[in-house]
Design a protein around this motif. Structure first.
Motif, PDB file in Angstrom:
ATOM      1  N   VAL A 295      10.587  23.998  33.631  1.00  0.00           N
ATOM      2  CA  VAL A 295      11.743  23.136  33.375  1.00  0.00           C
ATOM      3  C   VAL A 295      12.880  23.467  34.341  1.00  0.00           C
ATOM      4  O   VAL A 295      13.527  22.578  34.908  1.00  0.00           O
ATOM      5  CB  VAL A 295      12.213  23.284  31.917  1.00  0.00           C
TER       6      VAL A 295
ATOM      7  N   LEU B  48      15.487  18.256  40.966  1.00  0.00           N
ATOM      8  CA  LEU B  48      16.262  17.026  40.746  1.00  0.00           C
ATOM      9  C   LEU B  48      17.623  17.122  41.421  1.00  0.00           C
ATOM     10  O   LEU B  48      18.104  16.144  42.013  1.00  0.00           O
ATOM     11  CB  LEU B  48      16.435  16.779  39.245  1.00  0.00           C
TER      12      LEU B  48
ATOM     13  N   TYR C 134      14.480  21.013  37.215  1.00  0.00           N
ATOM     14  CA  TYR C 134      15.902  20.668  37.251  1.00  0.00           C
ATOM     15  C   TYR C 134      16.496  20.956  38.628  1.00  0.00           C
ATOM     16  O   TYR C 134      17.252  20.133  39.169  1.00  0.00           O
ATOM     17  CB  TYR C 134      16.653  21.463  36.183  1.00  0.00           C
ATOM     18  N   SER C 135      16.139  22.105  39.212  1.00  0.00           N
ATOM     19  CA  SER C 135      16.637  22.439  40.550  1.00  0.00           C
ATOM     20  C   SER C 135      16.165  21.409  41.567  1.00  0.00           C
ATOM     21  O   SER C 135      16.908  21.031  42.475  1.00  0.00           O
ATOM     22  CB  SER C 135      16.160  23.834  40.947  1.00  0.00           C
TER      23      SER C 135
END
Length: 430
Positions: free
Chosen positions: A263, A270, A267-268
């Motif tokens: 996760v 994105l 996120y990084s």
């Protein structure tokens, strides 16, 4: 001072000071409108109209996201192992792997910088491990091979060319396949020669009995270009929708099937995708506004009339464009050239009967070669930061590779039927 000259000077001055080129172009355009006594709201109107009607622009951030997801997961590693099993057994095997992985990976990311920073980083580290290849050679070859990425579909530069020219993205994608393969084959021929001249090592061959397992492990990743292009040419999705499919496919394969992304990592990724998309989006916005200034000054038409006086043939015109774009590519950022300079040549190319798809491929290849051309070549600095090789040594090793890419450009320029053969098989009438 003439308003257009003042606008250009302001853009150059702000860019030298370090302001992003997109904001520099918007500032120059506002100055132009002010000096002309025109409504400042034209900037916002031009920008909004172009964005609302430019559905194709959505493909850019989606392809960036797809490339980021692949770099985060194990998809790149699996593809590299597959490439190594195919061509790693020959002399200079890892150099061949470098080129082949660029050809395969290019069918997924659409970005030369994504290829170099992702799979290129891994293969460059493999080449320099234990001193088998010099760091400068690994950096130069990785940068040169990454040029192929935006030629073979999907291609972010092709999407941008379609935005400014109105050419079909689908046919542009098809037209890039043969030129990309030509560039890859010629680079591999160069590697064969250099391997013998420099005594590059022969890697331990992967047993053939392991090839089926390696193929099976990388098969979902290898299928991505098939899914992408099959969806476009079967009419199931538009090219922009295909970019969303590419991102979703990479997400499903990396997270659900390979289970190689956490996760936090996602996120990084994105965040990095968003930053890259915003940077390109700002450049597109500035170019759309500044193109209004160029059109208002009637520069494309003036250039067409000026060149008509010299009675240039289509081949002579293309060679002239090659020289101009190669020189600009050594000094300016490629996307800016594609969005600002190339549209100026499009009316003249059309008047000379040059096919817009062929012209687009020629322009994109020129701009991609600019990424490895000193002094500005962005790929040079990306690979220098990755390998820590001396910049002078990288540029020395780049000389024969740039010459090879220019030879490929000559073939692509002089033989349009090679470029248009595949699009014609799918119904293109050009």
């Amino acid at each position: 001072m003439d308003p257009f000259t003042a606008a250009v000077i302001l853009i150059g001055f702000l860019a030298i000071l370090g302001l992003p080129i997109g904001l520099s172009m918007i500032s120059g355009s506002i100055l132009y409108l002010f000096m002309r006594g025109q409504d400042m709201g034209l900037v916002a109107e031009r920008l909004l109209n172009s964005m609302f009607t430019g559905y194709v622009i959505l493909a850019v951030p989606l392809f960036i996201l797809a490339a980021e997801i692949m770099n985060m997961g194990s998809m790149t590693d699996r593809l590299l192992r597959f490439c190594n099993a195919l061509v790693g057994r020959f002399r200079g095997g890892l150099a061949h792997v470098n080129i082949v992985q660029s050809i395969i990976f290019s069918g997924m990311s659409g970005s030369a910088l994504a290829d170099a920073a992702g799979s290129g980083r891994i293969i460059a580290n493999m080449m320099t491990r234990d001193g088998r290849y010099t760091r400068s050679f690994a950096a130069a070859l990785t940068a040169s091979a990454a040029v192929i990425g935006p030629i073979i579909p999907p291609s972010i530069p092709m999407v941008l060319y379609a935005l400014v020219s109105g050419a079909s993205i689908g046919y542009l994608f098809l037209a890039g396949i043969v030129p990309g393969l030509i560039m890859g084959v010629l680079l591999m021929v160069l590697v064969v020669y250099m391997s013998r001249a420099r005594g590059f090592p022969v890697e331990e061959p992967v047993p053939l009995r392991e090839l089926p397992a390696l193929t099976l492990g990388s098969f979902p990743a290898l299928m991505m270009p098939v899914v992408l292009l099959g969806g476009i040419y079967s009419g199931v999705v538009t090219p922009t929708e295909a970019a969303a499919v590419a991102a979703a496919y990479a997400f499903v394969i990396s997270i659900v099937l390979y289970r190689s992304i956490s996760v936090g990592t996602f996120y990084s990724g994105l965040v990095r995708s968003a930053r890259s998309s915003v940077a390109i989006g700002m450049l597109i916005a500035g170019a759309l506004v500044f193109n209004y200034v160029v059109t208002a000054e009637n520069i494309p038409q003036a250039l067409r009339i000026y060149l008509a006086e010299y009675n240039l043939t289509p081949v002579q015109f293309l060679l002239l464009v090659n020289v101009i774009l190669l020189l600009l590519g050594a000094l300016l950022e490629g996307t800016a050239i594609l969005l600002i300079i190339v549209p100026v040549f499009i009316p003249t190319a059309a008047a000379l009967g040059i096919d817009p798809v062929h012209f687009g491929v020629v322009a994109v290849v020129n701009i991609m070669i600019g990424l490895v051309t000193p002094p500005y070549g962005m790929l040079i600095f990306v690979m220098q930061s990755i390998t820590r090789a001396p910049l002078r040594a990288i540029m020395k090793d780049l000389v024969p590779m740039i010459a090879t890419l220019l030879f490929a450009l000559g073939i692509i320029t002089l033989f349009p039927d090679l470029v248009l053969w595949l699009p014609r098989q799918f119904g293109y009438q050009g």
